[in-house]
Design an enzyme around this catalytic site. Sequence first.
Site, PDB file in Angstrom:
ATOM      1  N   GLU A   1      -9.114   8.973   4.793  1.00  0.00           N
ATOM      2  CA  GLU A   1      -8.632   8.907   3.428  1.00  0.00           C
ATOM      3  C   GLU A   1      -9.846   9.043   2.554  1.00  0.00           C
ATOM      4  O   GLU A   1     -10.733   8.184   2.603  1.00  0.00           O
ATOM      5  CB  GLU A   1      -8.127   7.504   3.222  1.00  0.00           C
ATOM      6  CG  GLU A   1      -6.706   7.400   2.930  1.00  0.00           C
ATOM      7  CD  GLU A   1      -6.588   6.026   2.459  1.00  0.00           C
ATOM      8  OE1 GLU A   1      -6.810   5.838   1.267  1.00  0.00           O
ATOM      9  OE2 GLU A   1      -6.367   5.177   3.315  1.00  0.00           O
TER      10      GLU A   1
ATOM     11  N   CYS B   1      -8.720   4.410  -4.990  1.00  0.00           N
ATOM     12  CA  CYS B   1      -8.593   5.769  -4.463  1.00  0.00           C
ATOM     13  C   CYS B   1      -7.335   6.432  -5.002  1.00  0.00           C
ATOM     14  O   CYS B   1      -7.206   7.652  -4.945  1.00  0.00           O
ATOM     15  CB  CYS B   1      -8.596   5.756  -2.948  1.00  0.00           C
ATOM     16  SG  CYS B   1      -7.486   4.553  -2.238  1.00  0.00           S
TER      17      CYS B   1
END
Length: 694
Positions: free
Chosen positions: A259, A298
């Site tokens: 990720e 994020c």
Amino acid sequence: MVVLSSYVQGRWVVPDVDEADAAPVRDAVTGEEIARLSTTGIDMAAALEHGRAVGGPGLRALTFHQRAALLKALASTLREHRDELYALSTRSGATRADARFDVDGGIGVLLTYASRGRRELPNDNVLLDGTLEALGRGGTFVGQHIWTPRHGVAVQINAFNFPVWGPLEKFAPAFLAGVPSLVKPASPTAYITHRLVQLIVGSGLLPAGALQLITGSAGDLLDHLTDQDLLGFTGSASTARKLRAHPAVVAAGVRFTAEADSLNCSILGPDAVPGTPEFDLYVNALTTEMTVKAGQKCTAIRRAIVPNSMLDAVGEAVSERLAKIVIGNPADPSVGMGALAGLEQREDVRRSLKALLDVSTVVFGDPDHVEVIGADADRGAFMSPILLRANGDRAEPHEVEAFGPISTLIGYEKVADAIALAIRGKGSLVGSLITHDQDVAREVVLGIAPWHGRMLVLDRADAGESTGHGSPLPTLVHGGPGRAGGGEELGGLRGVQHHMQRSAVQASPQMLTAITGRWTAGADRRVTDVHPFRKSLAELRIGDTVVAGPRTVTVADIDHFAEFTGDNFYAHTDAVAAAANPFFDGRVAHGYLVVSFAAGLFVDPAPGPVLANYGLDNLRFLTPTYPGDELTITLTAKAITPRDGDYGEVRWDADLTKQDGASVAKYDVLTMVAERWPMAAPDQTVAISSEGPK
Ligand code: NDP
């Protein structure tokens, strides 16, 4: 200053290093040194081997339900220590709200996996995937996909921004799958994860080797990965690239998931003009995403894509909101935005901001100055939220991730242009669309979904319950394609299966029954003098069967059922119309009538260990039943799932046939059965809800 220990091979190991050679970690608010980090002398190969040799077997000795119960107990323990974790998080610049997001969010992941594990997984350690595949005409050779836990270690390399949620969101699915974890937190906030792991280890709940911690740099850890190991990473795209190409990862075929940076967008629909609820929702979402965790999420909105005609209005409304946010010491309850995780992170953000400033104008905020309360703006990693405005043709807003309180407004003319701008992000964790126009919603979601791991469509209807743009949820996938790393985490059972291997097993039904612990159609059935409904969970065995019938279906039965229930559909009541129907040769019995007759045949009526029938699964009517047909039911115990307490679930295979042997209906009957009979507390009742017994 203390050099933090690592937890490996079942003990806390202090690195073999002089304090001066260990890397300092500083308080994000005061700049004061908190601890030092080093992994010198930590035997990475031995830690991995401990996970494989001790952690894995210990976990695989437990069933999914036992592991789920441990996750639940762990969540309760951590909940008792929330205040301590909140307080420690303040040192990373997090406000109380930020810390809740991290700490409570992490505990929430444990609870979700505990509950999913009990409700959706068997009390076993093998999981079936899909249905039985017939591979031969005679039914003696069949195929079944199964999931089994990988025998390696799940190495979890985390980012600095979520020191509690990050490790827990990776640990919970691995643990439930039966795979040990080795956690490596990011250095800037490793002291918080270190305390988290101390609390977990101190709880004494986990089997030996189920969780290890490397506090400091990864050293040669990756060199020792082998074929059954997994590597899960959250952080920058450049590190993701390095890890993906690591020789050991490539050579051994280590399962890798990443990720990474993500230029998430939020699109304002053309209908959401000022004055509509959607306009206000958009302003709210953008302000929140810019300031929660000082934008170090994020999933934060980096690109705000709005109609050209509304650029000014959105800019003004968001600026008005941002101006009210108090920045400063996160320990002060009036503070709405704390510090970035450290001065180095602020330097990173400033570098990225510089690249963005080359192609944009500032709508709100001063890149070089910020007013703070309760702290020193120079010593702490503080920064003003900055709202920029750029032309969407420029590359930078779609490519440069400033990992802080920074977003860029980008204008669009037509919905198709908004879609084109969104996909210039080349893959994101999440995208949101704020609109009340259903056509726009379909066009945008279908247009950009292939570039997104998750999509939020927000309007006045779901706003009250919405969890927001930036919150990954344990039940939904977290991860995105392309620039976002191409990984997938969480997503309920998907995250568990990620840690398991799917294998197709080809065998006879009898062998499959032995392997999977579930009765497989075609395997032996056992008919004894004792009706299976008279057997408690302790006595019942997979394959126990009752065969009952025949019962002849008459025209009078069909007439009675039609009148009694009001189901007068012509196929049951009008011989001429029924015969004209391409599926029937005349009047047919109701499907629900034949299923009711089946129950009448297999049920053993006296009070006994079967406590409740709570549903049917996979019911299919296969052949019509005509007046004069004779029905026989064969009911076989297919899966037995004990639960905590006095009862468990039994799934029965039901095959309703008629005189020529053809199946009229096949389905699973779901019952709750007492562990022992008579039960210890005879007046105990089982509450049935739409989600099943509680
Ligand atoms: P990094 O990619 O540098 O670090 C992430 C993790 O990887 C840390 O635990 C780090 O450990 C570890 N790591 C770094 N290099 C290696 C290596 N060679 N082998 C093994 N582990 C390694 O990211 P940062 O945390 O420094 O953040 C940098 C940028 O990444 C941010 O500014 C942001 O743009 C992005 N980011 C994206 C996130 C997301 O979820 N999409 C989350 C956080 C950051 P150590 O800290 O000890 O070096």
